[in-house]
Design an enzyme around this catalytic site. Structure first.
Site, PDB file in Angstrom:
ATOM      1  NE  ARG A 395      -4.160   1.783   0.377  1.00 49.94           N
ATOM      2  CZ  ARG A 395      -4.298   2.956  -0.240  1.00 49.94           C
ATOM      3  NH1 ARG A 395      -3.345   3.394  -1.045  1.00 49.94           N
ATOM      4  NH2 ARG A 395      -5.373   3.685  -0.059  1.00 49.94           N
ATOM      5  CB  CYS A 612       0.187   2.422 -11.385  1.00 48.71           C
ATOM      6  SG  CYS A 612      -1.517   2.147 -10.859  1.00 48.71           S
TER       7      CYS A 612
END
Length: 637
Positions: A395, A612
């Site tokens: 994360r 991303c």
């Protein structure tokens, strides 16, 4: 077509809820007072909206609603069956079915520590002031806690305020920190440093387990929690005020056509909407741009790091509950900010992870592979040998701190928790500040709805709280490392031990993370060792341990703003960095029929880490929510 009735009643014990189905109509409960029942009409193929919102499957806490006696509650109004005591709005729908709409006083997006703290505090205030506000929490994970990942050494300050008797209420916070170590690693050595973290009174926990407990507490107070529903859009009124969120459509194929089980998303409308999506929340990002919330307070851009984590079960003789270890240095180079953590939990379990700042320069750096290398360091290898990996995940986290906090209030709601960015970087903690921000937003929300105040009170309360004081004292630690590891250590030591956070200056962050990536010709490729299957593992093995799962035949939720950029820019100029910064191998360059490399997106692998969306050099990748219920299935992270 089938029409059927699904009835729900909430008892004092949510663990005993059952389910009843009858023909004709179907039920949804937006805001049912304790012990009462409600329903909605639908005229569509099953599963109905009621089924999708929790009344035809396990509830967020893992239980089913209680049976009720229809005859005691039913009455007719204008040809429609209604229920006594139902506070929500009942609507009828045609078989063509436009978007279904359910109305609440407050809609919270995200069942993490901030969102649940907000919902709980709202219901506590309702009890204290004898008010009645309906509160809904919508969560994209299949269950509460499924998408929650953190270190986590937990500071209980906010929990003490929210539940003063939490120790008597079986909160999964029971491993106090017993030992606190800080090491500087070289390839083969570990040099002990003074620990700056001051973890006395803190606990080693699983945050996913803590939010599950909070979810049960919220439901006991009357909060409606709907896991498995992804908030995909903001709803506005004609005055450009936020009036709720829309969940995404279910049953849409990759090519955009509708499956037989297609169901239109639902509109969850609230007088106040609180966004608690966690780091880099997709709706929060849109709101910040729409209302220019950073510009409003001259906040800097947010900076991020990627955390990669495993939970191991180790030999009992090596396990020391409450032991906390942090490291700097190897395997990262001196220009890359980051470090590792290793925490001894209960039941012979340890959490181990590597955090890598996403403003790293070398496009050949692979955070996942750096983490695999870390586990072979002599000081760590000896602990893991003979152990077993239980779970894997990743994360992103906010590291911008004080300088990067946006104005958190917008027309119709507010941003709370890590969506706004309240992580205390030198403490390596953000759960307590996220929870407190949710509680402060809840108090402002209650005063707005019940006493005619306004949401700007949240911003005022935040700046007068211990959250703001913490972030201000810690504001120069992270930007100090823009000058490299050793200068960063020197400046942070000065801040901590001499100035104690009272510097007469505030350092600024460097470039945004995506702009920090250098072109490939300035660096050499990094050769990473092959995994041994004992301490280090290949990506498919790790992904299996994350329990991540998506329906393969759905719209790809990772969208390219320009589909040509991967092959015309990212690959030739940056050597395809998306194939390395992603900790789930979502992005791969594979040869086509002409043997030309083309980007392939394996969206089903996605861990919802958001790297991303942050690190792509041209900001060409947009992370959007997939169908609700998809993604990782964390249980001990």
């Amino acid at each position: 077509m089938h029409r059927f009735l699904s009835i729900s009643s909430k008892s004092t014990s949510l663990k005993n809820r059952k389910q009843l189905h009858l023909p004709f109509v179907s039920l949804v409960s937006p805001a049912t007072p304790e012990g009462q029942s409600c329903f909605h009409y639908f005229d569509q193929k099953p599963p109905s909206l009621g089924t999708r919102l929790g009344f035809g499957r396990v509830f967020s806490s893992g239980y089913f609603p209680n049976r009720v006696n229809l005859k005691e509650h039913e009455r007719y109004e204008n040809g429609f069956l209604r229920l006594k005591g139902f506070a929500g709005e009942i609507r009828s729908y045609s078989s063509e079915i436009d978007r279904e709409s359910i109305e609440y006083d407050v809609v919270v997006v995200g069942a993490g520590p901030a969102g649940l703290s907000a919902a709980i505090r709202l219901k506590q205030l309702c009890q204290e002031k004898k008010a009645d506000l309906s509160v809904c929490v919508v969560e994209k994970g299949a269950e509460v806690g499924a998408h929650v990942l953190s270190g986590n050494v937990f500071e209980p300050r906010a929990l003490d305020e929210l539940f003063p008797q939490w120790k008597d209420e079986e909160a999964p916070v029971n491993v106090p920190v017993s030992c606190d170590k800080f090491l500087f690693l070289t390839k083969n050595r570990a040099i002990s440093l003074p620990s700056p973290f001051d973890n006395e009174g803190n606990y080693v926990i699983s945050l996913s387990q803590l939010v599950r407990w909070m979810g049960v507490k919220a439901e006991e107070l009357g909060v409606e929690i709907y896991p498995g529903f992804a908030a995909s859009e903001i709803l506005y009124d004609e005055d450009n005020k936020v009036v709720g969120i829309g969940t995404n459509d279910m049953g849409v194929t990759k090519d955009g056509s509708k499956k037989e089980n297609f169901q239109r998303g639902v509109a969850l409308k609230g007088r106040i909407t609180l966004l608690a999506e966690g780091c880099r929340g997709s709706l929060s990002q849109k709101i910040m741009k729409e209302y220019k919330l950073r510009e409003k307070v001259q906040a800097q851009h947010q900076t991020y790091a990627l955390g990669i984590k495993e939970v191991w079960e180790i030999d009992e003789n090596k396990h020391k509950p409450g032991t906390v270890l942090h490291t700097l240095g190897w395997p990262l180079d001196s220009k890359t900010y980051g470090g590792s953590f290793l925490y001894h939990m209960k039941d012979r379990q340890i959490s181990i992870g590597l955090v890598v700042a996403l403003n790293y320069h070398n496009p050949f750096l692979n955070p996942y592979e750096e983490f695999q290398k870390l586990k072979h360091h002599p000081s760590i290898k000896c602990l893991l040998e003979g152990g077993t990996v239980i779970q894997y995940g990743a994360r992103t986290l906010n590291e911008g701190g004080f300088q990067s906090v946006p104005y958190p209030v917008f027309p119709g709601g507010a941003i709370i928790g890590c969506s706004a960015g309240f992580l205390n970087v030198p403490k390596i903690k953000g759960t307590h500040t996220a929870m407190k921000s949710g509680m402060l937003a809840a108090e402002a929300t209650f005063d707005t709805l019940h006493e005619g105040s306004n949401m700007e009170a949240y911003w005022d309360a935040l700046r007068n709280s211990w959250v703001w004081e913490e972030l201000h004292r810690a504001r120069n630690y992270r930007p100090a490392f823009e000058y490299g590891l050793l200068p960063g250590l020197a400046l942070s030591a000065l801040e901590h031990y001499v100035l104690k956070g009272k510097s007469p200056f505030t350092l600024k962050h460097g470039k945004p993370d995506h702009e920090a990536t250098n072109v490939a010709k300035l660096h050499s490729p990094i050769e990473y060792p092959k995994p041994d299957g004992v301490l280090s593992f290949d990506m498919p093995t790790s992904l299996h341990r994350s329990n991540t799962n998506h329906n393969h035949d759905q719209l790809v939720h990772l969208r390219l703003r320009d589909p040509n950029i991967p092959e015309t820019v990212n690959l030739p100029e940056y050597a395809g960095p998306e194939s390395r910064y992603c900790p789930a191998r979502v992005y791969e360059y594979v040869p086509d029929e002409k043997n030309q490399l083309k980007l392939q997106i394996n969206a089903q692998n996605c861990l919802h880490c958001k790297a991303c969306d942050i690190k792509d050099p041209k900001q060409n990748i947009e992370w959007t929510v997939p169908e609700g219920g998809g993604g990782p299935g964390y249980s001990v992270m």
